[in-house]
Design a protein around this motif. Sequence first.
Motif, PDB file in Angstrom:
ATOM      1  N   ARG A 167      86.785  14.819 -14.415  1.00  0.00           N
ATOM      2  CA  ARG A 167      87.863  15.698 -14.876  1.00  0.00           C
ATOM      3  C   ARG A 167      88.545  16.344 -13.694  1.00  0.00           C
ATOM      4  O   ARG A 167      87.951  16.534 -12.638  1.00  0.00           O
ATOM      5  CB  ARG A 167      87.301  16.796 -15.786  1.00  0.00           C
ATOM      6  N   SER A 168      89.799  16.717 -13.880  1.00  0.00           N
ATOM      7  CA  SER A 168      90.541  17.419 -12.855  1.00  0.00           C
ATOM      8  C   SER A 168      89.820  18.706 -12.468  1.00  0.00           C
ATOM      9  O   SER A 168      89.417  19.485 -13.331  1.00  0.00           O
ATOM     10  CB  SER A 168      91.951  17.746 -13.363  1.00  0.00           C
ATOM     11  N   GLY A 169      89.635  18.911 -11.150  1.00  0.00           N
ATOM     12  CA  GLY A 169      89.015  20.133 -10.672  1.00  0.00           C
ATOM     13  C   GLY A 169      87.506  20.113 -10.649  1.00  0.00           C
ATOM     14  O   GLY A 169      86.882  21.023 -10.092  1.00  0.00           O
ATOM     15  N   ALA A 170      86.887  19.079 -11.254  1.00  0.00           N
ATOM     16  CA  ALA A 170      85.423  18.994 -11.268  1.00  0.00           C
ATOM     17  C   ALA A 170      84.949  18.296  -9.998  1.00  0.00           C
ATOM     18  O   ALA A 170      85.531  17.310  -9.563  1.00  0.00           O
ATOM     19  CB  ALA A 170      84.937  18.242 -12.491  1.00  0.00           C
ATOM     20  N   LYS A 171      83.854  18.800  -9.418  1.00  0.00           N
ATOM     21  CA  LYS A 171      83.373  18.258  -8.159  1.00  0.00           C
ATOM     22  C   LYS A 171      82.697  16.907  -8.338  1.00  0.00           C
ATOM     23  O   LYS A 171      82.767  16.040  -7.470  1.00  0.00           O
ATOM     24  CB  LYS A 171      82.400  19.242  -7.514  1.00  0.00           C
ATOM     25  N   HIS A 172      82.025  16.721  -9.471  1.00  0.00           N
ATOM     26  CA  HIS A 172      81.276  15.490  -9.697  1.00  0.00           C
ATOM     27  C   HIS A 172      81.807  14.755 -10.933  1.00  0.00           C
ATOM     28  O   HIS A 172      82.338  15.371 -11.860  1.00  0.00           O
ATOM     29  CB  HIS A 172      79.794  15.789  -9.889  1.00  0.00           C
ATOM     30  N   ALA A 173      81.617  13.442 -10.948  1.00  0.00           N
ATOM     31  CA  ALA A 173      81.933  12.645 -12.131  1.00  0.00           C
ATOM     32  C   ALA A 173      80.972  13.008 -13.256  1.00  0.00           C
ATOM     33  O   ALA A 173      79.799  13.293 -13.011  1.00  0.00           O
ATOM     34  CB  ALA A 173      81.814  11.159 -11.795  1.00  0.00           C
TER      35      ALA A 173
END
Length: 325
Positions: free
Chosen positions: A103-109
């Motif tokens: 997701r946009s802005g998330a550090k990890h998948a």
Amino acid sequence: MSVFHTEDTGGERKYQFRRIQTTTIRFQVRAAHDVAICLSSDDEEEPEDMYEIFIGCWGGGESGIRRKKHDDVCRVETPDIVSGDEFRTFWIKIQHGVIKVGRSGAKHAFMTYSDPETLLHATWYGYSTGWGAEGEWIFPDEEDTSSSSSSAMSSSDSEAEDVNALEDRPIQYKRPARWVPAKGGYFPRHPVSGGEGPDGEVFVGMARHEDDYVLGMVVPDHGCCYVPYGGDAIPKDEYFVLSNPASVTLSWEPGAYGKVPAGALQGGRTEDGEALFIGRVSVDGLVSVGKVHPSHGVCYVPYSGSEHAHKNYEVLCARNINVKI
């Protein structure tokens, strides 16, 4: 910026396809639930060579990755991940046989699946909604093209949300060809022909043997790929077919004594890291396809149950394009 609409397609998803332009697909979507992305080898569903990525499905609270239309290889809980009231941004990275979804802005998948055995090289993706949901989609830097076109060009970004150093790189060169998994006589669209063999037209192939990927030729009437190895022509029921989905002009150019011409297509490496190239020879007036081994100074091909070595051969080349294999 164009907004694309998808109808509620129920359980029979109807994907609208777009060409992948970078290693990361980025999109915004507004849908209450059941968002789906299909990764395919062509601008249509190819069940033997495709993945589906579901976001906010199974009642809206789960996401998953499905292989070949029926194998759920990843499934996670993702409550409220999509919305019918606002756009949400996602990215999908496809590289080295690994799919990552974030997701946009998330550090990890939030979803990852690795399948290096298939040598996954998706060149198209489709988007769809279903099971009671309609969707609105935005693709970054979208040109003003009609939303009804099934082949609108993708704007998969080079500034994707891979903030965890995922090494996103735009694909800057046209791919002249790629390997597509196959078995038992199955062929993808746009297979690369090797010429006329003993039992009709043969095609450029490759198969795994003793932990190596060996170049050879696919014989449709035999339903297998023959690879030259250890003095034998070994038949393989599971193999890869070289496909040319972009319809790049390929030609067979003369080579000899381990030398290859400019634009030669590499077809793998030896255990020591030496590059091998796609070659063919004429045996008794008929074509056989195999591997050019530069340090050996020959092209090895399968023929009549045996491995043959030839000092004079032809090499498959791509001309007048920037090549990325």
